[in-house]
Design a protein around this motif. Structure first.
Motif, PDB file in Angstrom:
ATOM      1  N   ILE A   1     -10.486  17.602  43.109  1.00  0.00           N
ATOM      2  CA  ILE A   1     -10.558  16.765  41.909  1.00  0.00           C
ATOM      3  C   ILE A   1      -9.163  16.261  41.498  1.00  0.00           C
ATOM      4  O   ILE A   1      -8.997  15.107  41.124  1.00  0.00           O
ATOM      5  CB  ILE A   1     -11.229  17.531  40.749  1.00  0.00           C
ATOM      6  N   LEU A   2      -8.149  17.117  41.604  1.00  0.00           N
ATOM      7  CA  LEU A   2      -6.815  16.746  41.128  1.00  0.00           C
ATOM      8  C   LEU A   2      -5.956  16.051  42.179  1.00  0.00           C
ATOM      9  O   LEU A   2      -4.961  15.407  41.837  1.00  0.00           O
ATOM     10  CB  LEU A   2      -6.090  17.986  40.616  1.00  0.00           C
ATOM     11  N   PHE A   3      -6.309  16.160  43.438  1.00  0.00           N
ATOM     12  CA  PHE A   3      -5.518  15.637  44.552  1.00  0.00           C
ATOM     13  C   PHE A   3      -5.125  14.160  44.393  1.00  0.00           C
ATOM     14  O   PHE A   3      -3.943  13.828  44.478  1.00  0.00           O
ATOM     15  CB  PHE A   3      -6.302  15.865  45.849  1.00  0.00           C
ATOM     16  N   PRO A   4      -6.067  13.239  44.138  1.00  0.00           N
ATOM     17  CA  PRO A   4      -5.674  11.825  44.035  1.00  0.00           C
ATOM     18  C   PRO A   4      -4.731  11.544  42.871  1.00  0.00           C
ATOM     19  O   PRO A   4      -3.801  10.745  42.993  1.00  0.00           O
ATOM     20  CB  PRO A   4      -6.991  11.079  43.840  1.00  0.00           C
ATOM     21  N   GLU A   5      -4.949  12.207  41.768  1.00  0.00           N
ATOM     22  CA  GLU A   5      -4.113  11.971  40.584  1.00  0.00           C
ATOM     23  C   GLU A   5      -2.691  12.482  40.800  1.00  0.00           C
ATOM     24  O   GLU A   5      -1.724  11.844  40.389  1.00  0.00           O
ATOM     25  CB  GLU A   5      -4.749  12.641  39.362  1.00  0.00           C
ATOM     26  N   ILE A   6      -2.567  13.628  41.457  1.00  0.00           N
ATOM     27  CA  ILE A   6      -1.235  14.173  41.722  1.00  0.00           C
ATOM     28  C   ILE A   6      -0.446  13.212  42.604  1.00  0.00           C
ATOM     29  O   ILE A   6       0.705  12.879  42.309  1.00  0.00           O
ATOM     30  CB  ILE A   6      -1.346  15.553  42.405  1.00  0.00           C
ATOM     31  N   LEU A   7      -1.054  12.762  43.682  1.00  0.00           N
ATOM     32  CA  LEU A   7      -0.354  11.849  44.589  1.00  0.00           C
ATOM     33  C   LEU A   7      -0.049  10.512  43.913  1.00  0.00           C
ATOM     34  O   LEU A   7       1.019   9.937  44.133  1.00  0.00           O
ATOM     35  CB  LEU A   7      -1.160  11.633  45.866  1.00  0.00           C
ATOM     36  N   ARG A   8      -0.960  10.030  43.084  1.00  0.00           N
ATOM     37  CA  ARG A   8      -0.714   8.776  42.371  1.00  0.00           C
ATOM     38  C   ARG A   8       0.519   8.918  41.466  1.00  0.00           C
ATOM     39  O   ARG A   8       1.383   8.038  41.430  1.00  0.00           O
ATOM     40  CB  ARG A   8      -1.930   8.381  41.542  1.00  0.00           C
ATOM     41  N   LYS A   9       0.615  10.042  40.757  1.00  0.00           N
ATOM     42  CA  LYS A   9       1.766  10.247  39.872  1.00  0.00           C
ATOM     43  C   LYS A   9       3.057  10.411  40.663  1.00  0.00           C
ATOM     44  O   LYS A   9       4.103   9.904  40.257  1.00  0.00           O
ATOM     45  CB  LYS A   9       1.535  11.460  38.977  1.00  0.00           C
ATOM     46  N   CYS A  10       2.994  11.113  41.785  1.00  0.00           N
ATOM     47  CA  CYS A  10       4.208  11.285  42.602  1.00  0.00           C
ATOM     48  C   CYS A  10       4.700   9.943  43.140  1.00  0.00           C
ATOM     49  O   CYS A  10       5.896   9.650  43.084  1.00  0.00           O
ATOM     50  CB  CYS A  10       3.933  12.248  43.757  1.00  0.00           C
ATOM     51  N   PHE A  11       3.785   9.133  43.650  1.00  0.00           N
ATOM     52  CA  PHE A  11       4.195   7.842  44.188  1.00  0.00           C
ATOM     53  C   PHE A  11       4.583   6.860  43.082  1.00  0.00           C
ATOM     54  O   PHE A  11       5.378   5.947  43.314  1.00  0.00           O
ATOM     55  CB  PHE A  11       3.106   7.243  45.088  1.00  0.00           C
ATOM     56  N   SER A  12       4.050   7.038  41.881  1.00  0.00           N
ATOM     57  CA  SER A  12       4.416   6.134  40.785  1.00  0.00           C
ATOM     58  C   SER A  12       5.883   6.289  40.401  1.00  0.00           C
ATOM     59  O   SER A  12       6.485   5.368  39.857  1.00  0.00           O
ATOM     60  CB  SER A  12       3.526   6.370  39.564  1.00  0.00           C
ATOM     61  N   LEU A  13       6.460   7.430  40.711  1.00  0.00           N
ATOM     62  CA  LEU A  13       7.870   7.654  40.411  1.00  0.00           C
ATOM     63  C   LEU A  13       8.771   6.860  41.356  1.00  0.00           C
ATOM     64  O   LEU A  13       9.961   6.722  41.114  1.00  0.00           O
ATOM     65  CB  LEU A  13       8.202   9.145  40.505  1.00  0.00           C
TER      66      LEU A  13
END
Length: 194
Positions: free
Chosen positions: A92-104
């Protein structure tokens, strides 16, 4: 794309939306001196581990209560529940974590003349200068390595390690499905004869 793949992506998108709205990290990182953006990403990176530890404590308590009630449990009872809980949390959290990491690392052009680029989420941070580089090094790269590379590699390893058992279960499931369908057809035919 095939309909199955489209369904998968729509389900994945739905769970990504849930994880974004379900766990608002803003309430955890208010009133702190560090950069809020970096803190959100660090908390996001640690959130699956934290939630898995909470699930572990809940399953341990459940296991203890059931043992106290002298209920017979299988040897893998606790381990299986912890694995499934951790897998669901991570999924459940996997896509959101990667989205936030790449948003940086998502930068936009601030000035056409100088070619200066600023962080899209916080334009006052100039991309790839000391402050931005430290944020990427501390928050984004560890998250991308852990959740973007190591987690899928670990899942692949588990699937590869248990591939024979998985194939047996799939074949067994298909056989059971065929038997259930036959029994349903027989019951339907018998009911129609009555």
């Amino acid at each position: 794309w095939t309909p199955d793949i489209k369904d998968y992506f729509s389900i994945q998108q739905y769970f990504s939306f849930i994880s974004e709205e379900f766990i608002s990290i803003d309430c955890f990182v208010q009133n702190v001196d560090y950069n809020l953006l970096t803190q959100k990403i660090i908390v996001s990176n640690v959130m699956p581990i934290f939630l898995s530890l909470i699930a572990l404590s809940i399953w341990m308590a459940s296991f203890t209560v059931q043992i106290a009630c002298k209920k017979r449990l299988s040897d893998d009872y606790l381990i299986n529940r912890i694995r499934v809980s951790s897998l669901i949390i991570t999924y459940i959290l996997f896509p959101e974590i990667l989205r936030k990491c790449f948003s940086l690392m998502n930068c936009m052009k601030l000035d056409d003349n100088t070619g200066q680029r600023g962080l899209t989420l916080s334009p006052d941070i100039i991309c790839w200068e000391s402050q931005h580089t430290s944020y990427v090094t501390v928050a984004a790269f560890p998250g991308i390595i852990l959740w973007g590379f190591l987690t899928p590699l670990f899942v692949w390893y588990l699937l590869y390690k248990h591939r024979i058992q998985i194939v047996k279960r799939i074949k067994q499931s298909k056989r059971m499905n065929i038997v259930v369908r036959r029994e349903t057809k027989v019951k339907t035919a018998i009911e129609e004869l009555r």
